[in-house]
Design a protein around this motif. Structure first.
Motif, mmCIF file in Angstrom:
data_model
loop_
_atom_site.group_PDB
_atom_site.id
_atom_site.type_symbol
_atom_site.label_atom_id
_atom_site.label_comp_id
_atom_site.label_asym_id
_atom_site.label_seq_id
_atom_site.Cartn_x
_atom_site.Cartn_y
_atom_site.Cartn_z
ATOM 1 N N THR A 57 0.881 -1.166 0.000
ATOM 2 C CA THR A 57 0.000 0.000 0.000
ATOM 3 C C THR A 57 0.919 1.217 0.000
ATOM 4 O O THR A 57 2.124 1.085 0.256
ATOM 5 C CB THR A 57 -0.883 0.048 1.261
ATOM 6 N N LEU A 58 0.379 2.376 -0.255
ATOM 7 C CA LEU A 58 1.234 3.566 -0.208
ATOM 8 C C LEU A 58 1.821 3.773 1.185
ATOM 9 O O LEU A 58 3.026 4.027 1.331
ATOM 10 C CB LEU A 58 0.448 4.796 -0.674
ATOM 11 N N LEU A 59 1.000 3.633 2.210
ATOM 12 C CA LEU A 59 1.500 3.794 3.576
ATOM 13 C C LEU A 59 2.522 2.701 3.891
ATOM 14 O O LEU A 59 3.561 2.965 4.504
ATOM 15 C CB LEU A 59 0.344 3.762 4.571
ATOM 16 N N GLY A 60 2.241 1.493 3.445
ATOM 17 C CA GLY A 60 3.157 0.381 3.661
ATOM 18 C C GLY A 60 4.488 0.565 2.954
ATOM 19 O O GLY A 60 5.541 0.156 3.467
ATOM 20 N N LEU A 61 4.475 1.181 1.769
ATOM 21 C CA LEU A 61 5.723 1.438 1.048
ATOM 22 C C LEU A 61 6.641 2.364 1.846
ATOM 23 O O LEU A 61 7.844 2.124 1.939
ATOM 24 C CB LEU A 61 5.443 2.070 -0.316
ATOM 25 N N LEU A 95 0.860 -2.905 8.399
ATOM 26 C CA LEU A 95 0.448 -1.672 9.065
ATOM 27 C C LEU A 95 -0.222 -1.987 10.392
ATOM 28 O O LEU A 95 -1.051 -2.892 10.478
ATOM 29 C CB LEU A 95 -0.520 -0.887 8.165
ATOM 30 N N ASP A 96 0.153 -1.239 11.416
ATOM 31 C CA ASP A 96 -0.479 -1.336 12.723
ATOM 32 C C ASP A 96 -1.624 -0.330 12.785
ATOM 33 O O ASP A 96 -1.661 0.627 12.009
ATOM 34 C CB ASP A 96 0.530 -1.009 13.828
ATOM 35 N N ASP A 97 -2.531 -0.516 13.738
ATOM 36 C CA ASP A 97 -3.647 0.416 13.891
ATOM 37 C C ASP A 97 -3.166 1.841 14.143
ATOM 38 O O ASP A 97 -3.802 2.795 13.731
ATOM 39 C CB ASP A 97 -4.568 -0.021 15.038
ATOM 40 N N GLY A 98 -2.021 1.988 14.810
ATOM 41 C CA GLY A 98 -1.503 3.308 15.141
ATOM 42 C C GLY A 98 -0.729 3.978 14.019
ATOM 43 O O GLY A 98 -0.330 5.140 14.153
ATOM 44 N N ASP A 99 -0.494 3.271 12.921
ATOM 45 C CA ASP A 99 0.224 3.869 11.803
ATOM 46 C C ASP A 99 -0.676 4.866 11.087
ATOM 47 O O ASP A 99 -1.772 4.528 10.650
ATOM 48 C CB ASP A 99 0.681 2.798 10.800
ATOM 49 N N THR A 100 -0.197 6.089 10.982
ATOM 50 C CA THR A 100 -0.916 7.140 10.264
ATOM 51 C C THR A 100 0.035 7.748 9.237
ATOM 52 O O THR A 100 1.249 7.515 9.296
ATOM 53 C CB THR A 100 -1.374 8.261 11.230
ATOM 54 N N ILE A 101 -0.511 8.525 8.345
ATOM 55 C CA ILE A 101 0.341 9.213 7.378
ATOM 56 C C ILE A 101 1.394 10.020 8.124
ATOM 57 O O ILE A 101 2.588 9.937 7.825
ATOM 58 C CB ILE A 101 -0.499 10.099 6.437
ATOM 59 N N GLU A 102 0.959 10.773 9.103
ATOM 60 C CA GLU A 102 1.887 11.624 9.859
ATOM 61 C C GLU A 102 2.958 10.806 10.568
ATOM 62 O O GLU A 102 4.151 11.120 10.487
ATOM 63 C CB GLU A 102 1.125 12.474 10.875
ATOM 64 N N SER A 103 2.565 9.736 11.258
ATOM 65 C CA SER A 103 3.551 8.965 12.030
ATOM 66 C C SER A 103 4.520 8.214 11.127
ATOM 67 O O SER A 103 5.718 8.125 11.440
ATOM 68 C CB SER A 103 2.850 7.990 12.985
ATOM 69 N N VAL A 104 4.036 7.694 10.018
ATOM 70 C CA VAL A 104 4.902 6.943 9.105
ATOM 71 C C VAL A 104 5.849 7.888 8.369
ATOM 72 O O VAL A 104 7.043 7.590 8.225
ATOM 73 C CB VAL A 104 4.059 6.080 8.142
ATOM 74 N N GLN A 105 5.355 9.042 7.938
ATOM 75 C CA GLN A 105 6.245 10.012 7.291
ATOM 76 C C GLN A 105 7.303 10.510 8.272
ATOM 77 O O GLN A 105 8.478 10.637 7.908
ATOM 78 C CB GLN A 105 5.457 11.206 6.748
#
Length: 165
Positions: free
Chosen positions: A54-58, A94-104
């Motif tokens: 996924t984009l977040l996963g990448l 991805l964990d439930d707590g992973d967000t765009i902000e936290s991953v970036q």
């Protein structure tokens, strides 16, 4: 993305090899990080292919890769001590707590740590913490460029699919 340096390949044509590698890496790091800009959390997590990609996963995976090559390979610390998954496939989960902000943010921090880890090294210096055995930093840089370029391409395609909805 303001914490990533604004470097461009053309700016380092006459610079030493380390500066050239870092500029190319930073361009790709920034492009991959930015693939999440302007998306909703749902879009970033949307599964569009049969794999876990996924984009977040990448971007989460790119954080893992930074830590494998610029922490594990340089410091020889095990992945468990670094706090990263044992395998690349797990790094896309991805964990439930992973967000765009936290991953970036985690990705930007990993990139900053990577730059710091190599700041006093030369391209011919050896890293000893990889399963392949000792490798010159030059090889690590080239491997990372290949990996980031591939993932930027993946992100471009996924972003196009997400945006067409």
């Amino acid at each position: 993305m303001s914490s990533l340096p604004a470097t461009f390949a053309e700016d380092v044509i006459d610079q030493p090899a380390n500066a050239q590698f870092e500029a190319f890496l930073d361009e790709h790091r920034g492009a991959l990080n930015a693939c999440l800009d302007g998306l909703t959390e749902e879009q970033a997590r949307r599964s569009l292919v049969p794999s876990r990609t996924t984009l977040l996963g990448l971007v989460k995976h790119a954080t893992f890769v930074e830590k494998v090559w610029f922490d594990e390979a340089i410091t020889c610390r095990p992945r468990a001590e670094i706090g990263i998954p044992a395998t690349p496939d797990e790094s896309f989960i991805l964990d439930d707590g992973d967000t765009i902000e936290s991953v970036q943010r985690a990705h930007r921090e990993a990139c900053e740590s990577s730059r710091g880890a190599t700041s006093s090294m030369g391209v011919d210096d050896m890293v000893r913490g990889n399963r392949r055995g000792p490798l010159p930093l030059r090889w690590v840089y080239l491997h990372m460029l290949r990996e980031l370029a591939q993932h930027c391409g993946h992100a471009d395609i996924l972003r196009e699919q997400v945006s067409s909805d």
